[in-house]
Design an enzyme around this catalytic site. Structure first.
Site, PDB file in Angstrom:
ATOM      1  N   ASN A 218       0.868  -1.187   0.000  1.00 34.42           N
ATOM      2  CA  ASN A 218       0.000   0.000   0.000  1.00 34.42           C
ATOM      3  C   ASN A 218       0.901   1.232   0.000  1.00 34.42           C
ATOM      4  OD1 ASN A 218      -1.871   2.000   0.377  1.00 34.42           O
ATOM      5  ND2 ASN A 218      -2.368   1.444   2.493  1.00 34.42           N
TER       6      ASN A 218
ATOM      7  N   GLU B 210      -7.247   4.282   7.602  1.00 32.16           N
ATOM      8  CA  GLU B 210      -7.064   5.719   7.354  1.00 32.16           C
ATOM      9  C   GLU B 210      -8.310   6.311   6.691  1.00 32.16           C
ATOM     10  OE1 GLU B 210      -3.251   5.409   5.393  1.00 32.16           O
ATOM     11  OE2 GLU B 210      -2.361   4.830   7.307  1.00 32.16           O
TER      12      GLU B 210
ATOM     13  N   GLY C 160       1.876   1.972  10.808  1.00 32.02           N
ATOM     14  CA  GLY C 160       2.806   3.095  10.731  1.00 32.02           C
ATOM     15  C   GLY C 160       3.461   3.450  12.054  1.00 32.02           C
TER      16      GLY C 160
ATOM     17  N   LYS D 298      -0.031   4.215  -0.212  1.00 31.37           N
ATOM     18  CA  LYS D 298      -0.729   5.374   0.372  1.00 31.37           C
ATOM     19  C   LYS D 298      -0.522   6.598  -0.533  1.00 31.37           C
ATOM     20  CE  LYS D 298       0.150   3.390   4.882  1.00 31.37           C
ATOM     21  NZ  LYS D 298      -0.194   3.477   6.276  1.00 31.37           N
TER      22      LYS D 298
ATOM     23  N   SER E 198       2.945  -2.477  10.318  1.00 29.96           N
ATOM     24  CA  SER E 198       4.400  -2.450  10.533  1.00 29.96           C
ATOM     25  C   SER E 198       5.096  -3.761  10.167  1.00 29.96           C
ATOM     26  CB  SER E 198       4.717  -2.037  11.970  1.00 29.96           C
ATOM     27  OG  SER E 198       4.239  -0.730  12.229  1.00 29.96           O
TER      28      SER E 198
ATOM     29  N   HIS F 141      -9.854   0.790   4.510  1.00 28.22           N
ATOM     30  CA  HIS F 141      -8.568   0.965   5.196  1.00 28.22           C
ATOM     31  C   HIS F 141      -8.794   1.872   6.403  1.00 28.22           C
ATOM     32  CE1 HIS F 141      -4.484   2.259   6.082  1.00 28.22           C
ATOM     33  NE2 HIS F 141      -4.088   1.164   5.446  1.00 28.22           N
TER      34      HIS F 141
ATOM     35  N   GLU G  59      -5.830  -5.422  10.236  1.00 29.74           N
ATOM     36  CA  GLU G  59      -4.829  -4.392  10.483  1.00 29.74           C
ATOM     37  C   GLU G  59      -5.160  -3.659  11.776  1.00 29.74           C
ATOM     38  OE1 GLU G  59      -2.734  -3.088   6.658  1.00 29.74           O
ATOM     39  OE2 GLU G  59      -4.572  -1.944   6.786  1.00 29.74           O
TER      40      GLU G  59
END
Ligand code: PEP
Length: 259
Positions: A12, A99, A175, A14, A215, A97, A169
């Site tokens: 990904n 985010e 991150g 991003k 991560s 996702h 996730e």
């Protein structure tokens, strides 16, 4: 559990990279990683890079989009329809996702609409689920993840359900450099598969790859990917380097699909 499912290693990107970086990335990845068959490699670049990525990836990776709208067309400024992605050579779409959920207010209902649109449009949805640190600290992680999963799969069209992929996730691991322990991740993946079995039946649930994300890096990939219900990885930060992504892909232990 019956059925065979592939190992899937996904990048990904991003909101990173520009057009001129696409070709060198895939050239390096191709040089570093030779698929051994049975696994799927997927890269999710930002929208403007999709067509260049499809050309540059060739047969080294499938290309996915990071988002889509659920309507087929219409007055939705700034949005992108599944048919546009399909015409660009895209094969998968990320749905939900964290985010998108946290920063852009996507709800479980939005995810269900998008997931349905992706399947009806002939592409494969990679549905992301995961709990926040507050939810984990309150012991609610399983309830949260299963709620996200079952609501997104509400009204799942029969057609194409075999194209579904899931990524677990945990939000606190994305991150941050923190990862779920392989034991915790395996336990959640098993819970997800159990819930999938209720929705889809054992045969179809056994074919859905469940990826871990949060991560993942070359140093921890083999341990995570070695667990029976962890069928691959969704990689953010580390996937921006073709060297690191190739090394994560090479750590996937089973190339021939899992029973
Ligand atoms: C992600 O973006 O889905 C992700 C898992 O990011 P990272 O690997 O950087 O934690």
């Amino acid at each position: 559990m019956s059925g065979i499912r592939p190992v899937v290693v996904a990048a990904n990107w991003k909101m990173h990279k520009t057009g001129p970086e696409v070709e060198p990335y895939f050239a390096a990845f191709r040089r570093l990683y030779r698929g051994r068959g049975g696994e799927r490699v997927v890269v999710f670049p930002p929208f403007p890079l999709l067509e260049a990525a499809v050309r540059a990836a060739g047969d080294a990776a499938e290309i996915g989009a990071q988002n889509c709208h659920w309507e087929p067309s219409g007055p939705f400024t700034g949005e992108v329809a599944v048919s546009m992605l399909a015409a660009a050579g895209v094969r998968l779409v990320l749905v939900g996702h964290s985010e998108r959920r946290q920063l852009f207010g996507e709800t479980d209902e939005d995810c269900a609409r998008k997931l349905r649109a992706v399947l009806v449009g002939g592409l494969s949805p990679l549905l992301c689920v995961g709990e926040t640190i507050e939810e984990r600290d309150a012991g609610r992680q399983r309830a949260v993840v299963i709620r996200q999963l079952t609501r997104a799969l509400d009204d799942l069209p029969d057609e194409g359900a075999e194209r579904l992929l899931i990524a677990y996730e945990p939000v606190w691991a994305i991150g941050t450099g923190r990862t779920a322990s392989p034991e915790d991740a395996q336990a959640m993946h098993a819970a997800i598969r159990e819930s999938l079995t209720t929705v889809l039946g054992a045969r179809r649930a056994g074919r859905v790859p469940i990826l871990y994300g949060g991560s993942v890096k070359p140093e921890n990939a083999a341990e995570l990917l070695g667990r029976p219900d962890i069928d691959g990885a969704l990689v953010g930060g580390a996937s921006l380097s073709p060297e690191a992504f190739a090394s994560i892909a090479a750590a996937a232990p089973d190339r021939q699909g899992r029973a």
